[in-house]
Write an enzyme that holds these catalytic residues in place. Sequence first.
Site, PDB file in Angstrom:
ATOM      1  N   ASP A 164       4.273  19.899  34.971  1.00 15.91           N
ATOM      2  CA  ASP A 164       4.916  19.355  36.167  1.00 15.91           C
ATOM      3  C   ASP A 164       5.379  17.936  35.865  1.00 15.91           C
ATOM      4  O   ASP A 164       4.573  17.041  35.651  1.00 15.91           O
ATOM      5  CB  ASP A 164       3.939  19.346  37.352  1.00 15.91           C
ATOM      6  N   ALA A 222      11.282  30.277  43.092  1.00 19.59           N
ATOM      7  CA  ALA A 222      11.425  28.922  43.628  1.00 19.59           C
ATOM      8  C   ALA A 222      12.738  28.780  44.393  1.00 19.59           C
ATOM      9  O   ALA A 222      12.797  29.070  45.595  1.00 19.59           O
ATOM     10  CB  ALA A 222      11.330  27.906  42.484  1.00 19.59           C
ATOM     11  N   ARG A 223      13.792  28.358  43.714  1.00 17.08           N
ATOM     12  CA  ARG A 223      15.117  28.238  44.305  1.00 17.08           C
ATOM     13  C   ARG A 223      16.140  28.791  43.322  1.00 17.08           C
ATOM     14  O   ARG A 223      16.074  28.531  42.126  1.00 17.08           O
ATOM     15  CB  ARG A 223      15.452  26.778  44.646  1.00 17.08           C
ATOM     16  N   ASP A 247      13.491  36.472  42.737  1.00 17.42           N
ATOM     17  CA  ASP A 247      13.416  36.575  44.200  1.00 17.42           C
ATOM     18  C   ASP A 247      14.501  35.729  44.852  1.00 17.42           C
ATOM     19  O   ASP A 247      14.749  35.867  46.047  1.00 17.42           O
ATOM     20  CB  ASP A 247      12.031  36.103  44.686  1.00 17.42           C
ATOM     21  N   GLU A 252      23.000  33.279  47.705  1.00 14.57           N
ATOM     22  CA  GLU A 252      22.389  34.428  48.370  1.00 14.57           C
ATOM     23  C   GLU A 252      23.239  34.977  49.510  1.00 14.57           C
ATOM     24  O   GLU A 252      22.821  35.898  50.206  1.00 14.57           O
ATOM     25  CB  GLU A 252      20.991  34.037  48.860  1.00 14.57           C
ATOM     26  N   HIS A 279      14.621  37.091  48.415  1.00 13.87           N
ATOM     27  CA  HIS A 279      14.041  35.820  48.872  1.00 13.87           C
ATOM     28  C   HIS A 279      12.933  36.076  49.910  1.00 13.87           C
ATOM     29  O   HIS A 279      12.918  35.501  50.998  1.00 13.87           O
ATOM     30  CB  HIS A 279      15.119  34.914  49.473  1.00 13.87           C
TER      31      HIS A 279
END
Length: 309
Positions: A164, A222-223, A247, A252, A279
């Site tokens: 991270d 995540a995004r 996902d 989208e 998502h």
Amino acid sequence: MDKMHSSIVPLLEEVGLEVSYQPKIKRSELIAQIEDYDGLIVRSKTNIDKEVLAQAGKLKFIGRAGAGVDKIDLQEVKRLGVQLINAPEGNRDAVAEHAMGMLLGLLNNMYQANEQVKSGIWDREGNRGIELKGKTVGVVGYGYMGRAFARRLSAFGCEVMAYDRYKSNYGDEYGREVSLEELHDKADIVSFHFPLTEENRFSIDTAYLNSFKKPIFLINTARGEILRLEDLISSLKSGKVIGAALDVLENEKFHKLSPAQKQALDWLAKSNRVLFTPHVAGWTHESYYKLNKTLADKIRALKLFADEK
């Protein structure tokens, strides 16, 4: 602008707030009304930008019923002294379980096998799986979501490496803190759990994926805009990415896909090495309520209205 679990009104009333629930409010109506409110709670469809905030003279807090705050102008919120609350605790378990499900499905060809059997094909050898036990998994982004995923991976006998860029001394019993270089050198699987910012938009590109020493399985809950689909396709074609579970997508809204985005999505949709969900990783019946409960508890803890009572 976005429907919430029915618990939102009674939970906020328990905090002592008067609530105006308007899930179908239009942007123009929000701009016209926001000057009357001390607080605002939104989900993922509402853009809170300078145009909206310019009219929010009384606003003391914004609550985001979810984790990501990429549709909120963080600099302007900070300049105005408005408290920003999000609720990653509310859907971290949902995201972690969904990521595990997608990973296991990908490793064991479950979705391909399901479609084949339904079509009358019984192919055991073609659907031979890969065991998760003993694999080295890189978790990129070690906040609530990444940590919850690592906890579940540890039960499968994986070595979990955590990276991270925004934290230090974050390693724990579930994930060992490593450098990005070590993660790229050792990972068999990588899962992304960091927020979208302008700094990291499309940061997962061909060069990033080629930096992994071994071919990898990739998970993104995540995004979508951290990963450009054209670059993922290049890595799937080259064999650097063995399989991908997505996902989220860079766009989208299927009716607004650019020609390049549509071409990329069509290619991925035909691949038996790619698994999609719409998502929904953090979107369970349980998280729908827990997001509200988390927000209400955090608003209560702020004690913003203590002097008015």
